[in-house]
Design a protein around this motif. Structure first.
Motif, PDB file in Angstrom:
ATOM      1  N   PHE A 288       0.988  -1.276  -0.128  1.00 42.01           N
ATOM      2  CA  PHE A 288      -0.105  -0.043  -0.051  1.00 42.01           C
ATOM      3  C   PHE A 288       0.884   1.386   0.034  1.00 42.01           C
ATOM      4  N   TYR A 289       0.580   2.258  -0.763  1.00 44.08           N
ATOM      5  CA  TYR A 289       1.423   3.431  -0.893  1.00 44.08           C
ATOM      6  C   TYR A 289       1.295   4.666   0.089  1.00 44.08           C
ATOM      7  N   ASP A 290      -0.148   5.188  -0.319  1.00 41.98           N
ATOM      8  CA  ASP A 290      -0.199   6.632   0.208  1.00 41.98           C
ATOM      9  C   ASP A 290      -0.488   6.468   1.704  1.00 41.98           C
ATOM     10  N   ASN A 291       0.222   6.177   2.676  1.00 41.66           N
ATOM     11  CA  ASN A 291       0.034   6.021   4.182  1.00 41.66           C
ATOM     12  C   ASN A 291       0.189   7.357   4.756  1.00 41.66           C
ATOM     13  N   TRP A 292       0.900   8.562   3.835  1.00 42.90           N
ATOM     14  CA  TRP A 292       0.970  10.036   4.420  1.00 42.90           C
ATOM     15  C   TRP A 292      -0.385  10.521   4.565  1.00 42.90           C
ATOM     16  N   VAL A 293      -1.581  10.174   3.955  1.00 46.10           N
ATOM     17  CA  VAL A 293      -2.806  10.846   3.877  1.00 46.10           C
ATOM     18  C   VAL A 293      -3.814   9.659   4.494  1.00 46.10           C
TER      19      VAL A 293
ATOM     20  N   LEU B 228     -10.329   4.429  11.000  1.00 48.62           N
ATOM     21  CA  LEU B 228     -11.374   5.435  12.034  1.00 48.62           C
ATOM     22  C   LEU B 228     -10.814   5.301  13.308  1.00 48.62           C
ATOM     23  N   ASN B 229      -9.759   4.751  13.790  1.00 50.03           N
ATOM     24  CA  ASN B 229      -8.773   5.231  14.989  1.00 50.03           C
ATOM     25  C   ASN B 229      -8.108   6.595  14.882  1.00 50.03           C
ATOM     26  N   GLY B 230      -7.924   7.104  13.777  1.00 53.09           N
ATOM     27  CA  GLY B 230      -7.197   8.079  13.357  1.00 53.09           C
ATOM     28  C   GLY B 230      -5.828   7.730  13.036  1.00 53.09           C
ATOM     29  N   THR B 231      -5.447   6.344  13.093  1.00 50.19           N
ATOM     30  CA  THR B 231      -4.148   5.775  12.840  1.00 50.19           C
ATOM     31  C   THR B 231      -3.699   5.810  11.317  1.00 50.19           C
ATOM     32  N   ALA B 232      -2.544   6.109  11.084  1.00 50.99           N
ATOM     33  CA  ALA B 232      -1.813   5.871   9.797  1.00 50.99           C
ATOM     34  C   ALA B 232      -1.876   4.371   9.085  1.00 50.99           C
ATOM     35  N   LEU B 233      -2.358   4.222   8.073  1.00 47.50           N
ATOM     36  CA  LEU B 233      -2.067   2.975   7.395  1.00 47.50           C
ATOM     37  C   LEU B 233      -0.819   2.660   7.010  1.00 47.50           C
ATOM     38  N   GLU B 234      -0.534   1.296   6.899  1.00 44.19           N
ATOM     39  CA  GLU B 234       0.984   1.023   6.811  1.00 44.19           C
ATOM     40  C   GLU B 234       1.498   0.730   5.186  1.00 44.19           C
ATOM     41  N   ASN B 235       2.695   0.870   5.091  1.00 38.93           N
ATOM     42  CA  ASN B 235       3.267   0.698   3.580  1.00 38.93           C
ATOM     43  C   ASN B 235       3.412  -0.875   3.779  1.00 38.93           C
ATOM     44  N   ALA B 236       2.380  -1.595   3.615  1.00 41.66           N
ATOM     45  CA  ALA B 236       2.691  -3.359   4.043  1.00 41.66           C
ATOM     46  C   ALA B 236       1.646  -4.026   2.836  1.00 41.66           C
ATOM     47  N   PRO B 237       1.986  -5.179   2.945  1.00 41.02           N
ATOM     48  CA  PRO B 237       0.975  -6.217   2.273  1.00 41.02           C
ATOM     49  C   PRO B 237      -0.294  -6.065   2.913  1.00 41.02           C
ATOM     50  N   PHE B 238      -1.707  -6.619   2.266  1.00 37.24           N
ATOM     51  CA  PHE B 238      -2.707  -5.876   2.528  1.00 37.24           C
ATOM     52  C   PHE B 238      -3.195  -6.544   4.163  1.00 37.24           C
ATOM     53  N   GLU B 239      -2.657  -7.591   4.630  1.00 37.60           N
ATOM     54  CA  GLU B 239      -3.150  -8.233   5.874  1.00 37.60           C
ATOM     55  C   GLU B 239      -2.747  -7.308   6.978  1.00 37.60           C
ATOM     56  N   ASN B 240      -1.706  -6.250   6.546  1.00 44.03           N
ATOM     57  CA  ASN B 240      -1.022  -5.679   7.685  1.00 44.03           C
ATOM     58  C   ASN B 240      -1.268  -3.931   7.521  1.00 44.03           C
ATOM     59  N   ILE B 241      -2.260  -3.829   6.633  1.00 46.11           N
ATOM     60  CA  ILE B 241      -2.342  -2.236   6.254  1.00 46.11           C
ATOM     61  C   ILE B 241      -3.005  -1.441   7.364  1.00 46.11           C
ATOM     62  N   PHE B 242      -4.124  -1.928   7.748  1.00 48.71           N
ATOM     63  CA  PHE B 242      -4.913  -1.319   8.831  1.00 48.71           C
ATOM     64  C   PHE B 242      -4.614  -1.698  10.333  1.00 48.71           C
TER      65      PHE B 242
ATOM     66  N   ARG C  90     -11.395  -8.505   2.393  1.00 50.15           N
ATOM     67  CA  ARG C  90     -12.360  -9.068   1.737  1.00 50.15           C
ATOM     68  C   ARG C  90     -12.813  -8.185   0.601  1.00 50.15           C
ATOM     69  N   HIS C  91     -12.045  -7.195   0.385  1.00 55.39           N
ATOM     70  CA  HIS C  91     -12.350  -6.283  -0.634  1.00 55.39           C
ATOM     71  C   HIS C  91     -13.846  -5.338  -0.993  1.00 55.39           C
ATOM     72  N   LEU C  92     -14.175  -5.195   0.481  1.00 53.03           N
ATOM     73  CA  LEU C  92     -15.168  -4.548   0.448  1.00 53.03           C
ATOM     74  C   LEU C  92     -15.203  -3.128   1.029  1.00 53.03           C
ATOM     75  N   PRO C  93     -15.990  -2.220   0.719  1.00 51.05           N
ATOM     76  CA  PRO C  93     -15.911  -0.557   0.914  1.00 51.05           C
ATOM     77  C   PRO C  93     -15.551  -0.457   2.426  1.00 51.05           C
ATOM     78  N   VAL C  94     -14.704   0.644   2.653  1.00 48.09           N
ATOM     79  CA  VAL C  94     -14.130   0.524   4.211  1.00 48.09           C
ATOM     80  C   VAL C  94     -14.408   2.133   4.530  1.00 48.09           C
ATOM     81  N   GLN C  95     -15.036   2.302   5.613  1.00 46.36           N
ATOM     82  CA  GLN C  95     -15.130   3.866   5.987  1.00 46.36           C
ATOM     83  C   GLN C  95     -13.814   4.036   6.707  1.00 46.36           C
ATOM     84  N   VAL C  96     -13.191   5.355   6.209  1.00 48.21           N
ATOM     85  CA  VAL C  96     -11.770   5.763   6.908  1.00 48.21           C
ATOM     86  C   VAL C  96     -11.911   7.391   7.165  1.00 48.21           C
ATOM     87  N   GLN C  97     -10.948   7.709   8.169  1.00 46.50           N
ATOM     88  CA  GLN C  97     -10.927   9.153   8.401  1.00 46.50           C
ATOM     89  C   GLN C  97     -10.511  10.148   7.150  1.00 46.50           C
TER      90      GLN C  97
END
Length: 506
Positions: free
Chosen positions: A295-300, A304-318, A329-336
């Motif tokens: 995953f790329y754009d973790n600066w933005v 929903l915890n306000g935590t930055a996403l990770e530059n990591a494979p998808f099991e460890n992004i959130f 599961r490739h489902l839409p996700v609410q984010v901050q």
């Protein structure tokens, strides 16, 4: 005595080029000022009435080309311009084509053709008929779309952007689409390609404004201040059209990515289904240490915890557990907050107070110097438009290397032409190993959860911010990260209530 032809040959090449340029400009000037019938002016379809004055005539309106003319241009573009994404829908499995045809039918901005498959030639159909109709044959749902694009040294991705915009425009209705491109500082042939794009868009009746500049970022110009100004420059025609009485229902802001036609359609679909303030994709970059995209754009992007996403494979992004489960599961996700290559914006808070625009942080007052894309997300929350959604199905890349990895070819024999399925499991992403994988083929089948509205929650009280205060050429944020307090309004249920109904007639 030399003939006329011999005299013409003897003319220096430079003079020939000047003559050809002058002739082309003269013809272009005459074509722009030629008379002709225009389509009926659009009066809007959104529910936010406070920013819709009476429509007036516009100098941007122009005679629409004939069906044959538009079909010819679309055929040329479909076969010649796309490069990296040329095959993205060509060999889609039949089950996906049927799903996409039904799913995106509410987005059709013109009268549907008599055969359902003709509309979706872009998804691998074989019929010659295209859904390109005159203004007299337009459907009632004339939702208006404003595409804003910033380009810089984008020669390699422009052909794919061209092809995708033309295909998406043929679905939404060219008359419903306005494209604004702001290019500055390019050292390659970006400007030359944009001249071609300008001519081709006008040939199909799609309105466009392309503005170019030699400006580049100064050595002592704040990076975020500069980027905010560049993005706002792409939005200028939105306000110019407003002054002429035309308003748009949806804004699509695109970076220099490689999108397929159904990537954009899915983002628009989810934006309207969820009545979202901001809807974004998921973008990826290649990680040399891991040897795979991450995953790329973790600066933005923030969960929903306000935590930055990770530059990591998808099991460890959130870090937010429920969001991680939906993402995998490739489902839409609410984010901050998110941006991720393409962002779909509800323009209501841009048109009416607080009249949001891209900006740098107010550092003097103690605001963390976040990205201009993070700040616009915070401003949407503060304005009560905090319904922000990430769509994991839409996976974007900035180069062919990553694009090919995250969109592998389908290896299911039942999807290969000439083979007929004989028993076995039904077509279902829950049972197909490829559809359950992180990357998977582009024609991943839809599940019913992808068509359900989200239960939006208020935003977090604090958001992780890693600021960028320096003005020089610094490779990353340069201040210590903090947990920044968000406005009180963004933590209330009112921040995620629907204020501008952009839903589709399903």
């Amino acid at each position: 005595m030399p003939t006329i032809v011999e005299r013409l040959i003897a003319i220096p090449t430079a003079l020939k080029l000047l003559f050809a340029l002058a002739l082309g400009l003269s013809i272009g000037h005459l074509s722009r000022n030629s008379g002709g019938t225009t389509s009926e002016p659009w009066i809007g379809s959104g529910s936010v009435k406070s920013f819709r004055p009476q429509r007036v005539s516009s100098s941007y309106q122009m005679p629409l080309p004939t069906i044959d003319q538009r079909k010819r241009i679309l055929d040329i573009l479909s076969s010649l311009t796309a490069h990296h994404t040329r095959e993205c829908t060509r060999y889609s499995q039949e089950a996906y084509v049927n799903q996409a045809t039904e799913r995106y039918a509410p987005l059709i901005g013109h009268k549907a053709p008599s055969t359902h498959s003709a509309f979706f030639n872009v998804f691998g159909g074989t019929e010659d008929e295209h859904a390109l109709h005159r203004s007299s044959e337009l459907s009632g749902d004339q939702h208006k779309y404003f595409f804003a694009i910033n380009l810089y040294n984008s020669f390699d991705v422009i052909p794919d952007l061209f092809a995708t915009l033309f295909r998406v425009g043929s679905v939404l209705g060219y008359h419903n689409v306005f494209v604004s491109i702001y290019e500055n500082g390019s050292k390659d042939q970006t400007k030359a390609l944009l001249r071609i794009f300008d001519a081709l868009t006008r040939s199909v009746g799609m309105r466009i404004t392309i503005r170019t500049s030699a400006r580049t970022r100064g050595s002592f110009t704040h990076r975020i201040e500069y980027l905010a100004e560049v993005r706002n420059s792409a939005m200028v025609p939105l306000h110019e059209r407003r002054d002429e009485g035309e308003f748009f229902d949806t804004v699509i802001f695109m970076n220099d990515v490689l999108p397929c036609v159904d990537d954009l359609l899915e983002l628009i679909y989810q934006s309207r289904l969820q009545n979202a303030g901001i809807t974004c994709a998921a973008d990826y970059m290649y990680h040399d240490d891991i040897g795979a995209p991450v995953f790329y754009d973790n600066w933005v992007a923030r969960d929903l915890n306000g935590t930055a996403l990770e530059n990591a494979p998808f099991e460890n992004i959130f870090h937010h557990e429920e969001s991680s489960s939906r993402f995998q599961r490739h489902l839409p996700v609410q984010v901050q907050s998110c941006w991720n290559g393409i962002a779909i914006l509800d323009p209501a808070p841009i048109y009416q107070p607080p009249r949001i625009k891209f900006r740098m942080a107010d550092i003097a007052s103690g605001e963390c110097s976040a990205s201009e894309c993070s700040l616009i997300g915070n401003d949407y929350w503060a304005a009560g438009f905090g319904r922000i959604v990430m769509v994991p199905r839409v996976k974007l890349a900035y180069d062919k290397r990553v694009y090919d990895i995250i969109h592998p070819p389908r290896r299911n024999l039942t999807a290969i032409r000439g083979y007929v399925k004989l028993g076995g499991l039904e077509d279902d992403p829950r049972s197909d190993p490829q559809d359950r994988s992180w990357y998977g083929p582009h024609d991943r089948l839809f599940v019913e959860e992808e068509s359900q509205p989200l239960d939006f929650q208020p935003g977090p009280e604090h958001v992780w911010c890693w600021g960028w205060d320096g003005a020089g050429e610094i490779d990353g944020p340069d201040v210590d990260p903090i947990w920044e307090k968000m406005p009180d309004r963004s933590t209330t249920p009112e921040s995620v209530s629907i204020k501008h109904d952009r839903s589709m007639a399903l």
